[in-house]
Motif scaffolding. Structure first.
Motif, PDB file in Angstrom:
ATOM      1  N   ALA A  94       0.842  -1.204   0.000  1.00  0.00           N
ATOM      2  CA  ALA A  94       0.000   0.000   0.000  1.00  0.00           C
ATOM      3  C   ALA A  94       0.877   1.254   0.000  1.00  0.00           C
ATOM      4  N   GLU A  95       1.971   1.192   0.740  1.00  0.00           N
ATOM      5  CA  GLU A  95       2.908   2.314   0.776  1.00  0.00           C
ATOM      6  C   GLU A  95       3.481   2.567  -0.618  1.00  0.00           C
ATOM      7  N   ALA A  96       3.741   1.487  -1.335  1.00  0.00           N
ATOM      8  CA  ALA A  96       4.339   1.594  -2.667  1.00  0.00           C
ATOM      9  C   ALA A  96       3.369   2.179  -3.678  1.00  0.00           C
ATOM     10  N   GLU A  97       2.071   1.991  -3.442  1.00  0.00           N
ATOM     11  CA  GLU A  97       1.083   2.526  -4.375  1.00  0.00           C
ATOM     12  C   GLU A  97       1.180   4.040  -4.468  1.00  0.00           C
ATOM     13  N   ASP A  98       1.567   4.683  -3.361  1.00  0.00           N
ATOM     14  CA  ASP A  98       1.713   6.142  -3.351  1.00  0.00           C
ATOM     15  C   ASP A  98       2.887   6.619  -4.203  1.00  0.00           C
ATOM     16  N   LEU A  99       3.761   5.703  -4.562  1.00  0.00           N
ATOM     17  CA  LEU A  99       4.976   6.095  -5.289  1.00  0.00           C
ATOM     18  C   LEU A  99       4.733   6.453  -6.750  1.00  0.00           C
TER      19      LEU A  99
END
Ligand SMILES: Nc1ncnc2c1ncn2[C@@H]1O[C@H](COP(=O)(O)OP(=O)(O)OP(=O)(O)O)[C@@H](O)[C@H]1O
Ligand SMILES: [Mg+2]
Length: 165
Positions: A94-99
């Motif tokens: 989920a954190e990576a989706e913001d990237l």
């Protein structure tokens, strides 16, 4: 045992310089949208490979480990940028989706360390590199191509590294 899989290439490095040279050969082949995933333990040589990769691609910016800032960007005079992500500290995809990985791939190629941490959000088409410690200055790397673009990229890398096989 030799690797006979046409979509894989195995390389053994005997020094950091040799790893950088391999990175340079790979970097010279990279185009906008290409994704390189570097997996392997701490100290396996991922960042060392990226140093050569950025140089081979044509950036003179210095490569550092992005462990604390997550993403570094290396520029080239034509305006394109190589993004260098380190997912080591990411806890969830989920954190990576913001990237916005897709946006970064529109600006140039991208290389990731610790991709297994965010595997579910990275594109299927990629060159996957498994790096492993084999001794003091000895490292093994296994390149595996996923998708037609990376199969041809790997063929070219094989030709340039070993003169064809
Ligand atoms: N053949 C080799 N190839 C690459 N690095 C080597 C080699 N031999 C010794 N080394 C050393 O091993 C270390 C590799 O560190 P590097 O930062 O590249 O690893 P890393 O895989 O990025 O680790 P991390 O997961 O912590 O980011 C460097 O100190 C480098 O000089
Ligand atoms: Mg690193």
């Amino acid at each position: 045992m030799p690797i006979l899989d046409p979509h894989a290439l195995e390389f053994f490095s005997r020094s950091p310089e040799q790893t950088r040279r391999m990175g340079m050969r790979l970097g010279a082949l990279l185009q906008k949208g290409d994704l390189i995933c570097l997996s392997g333990d701490l100290g396996a040589g991922k960042t060392t490979l990226v140093q050569g990769l950025a140089r081979g691609w044509g950036s003179l910016d210095s490569v550092t480990s992005p462990t604390f800032v997550l993403v570094n960007m290396y520029r080239r005079p034509d305006g394109l940028a190589l993004h260098h992500l380190d997912a080591y500290r990411m806890d969830s995809p989920a954190e990576a989706e913001d990237l916005d990985i897709d946006l970064m791939l529109e600006k140039g190629p991208m290389v990731m360390e610790w991709p297994e941490r965010i595997q579910s959000v990275i594109p299927m088409d990629r060159l996957w590199v498994n790096m492993r410690y084999m001794g003091d200055e000895h490292r093994g790397m296994l390149f595996t191509a996923h998708g037609v673009r990376f199969e041809s990229l790997l063929d070219e890398l094989r030709r340039r590294s070993f003169g064809g096989l």
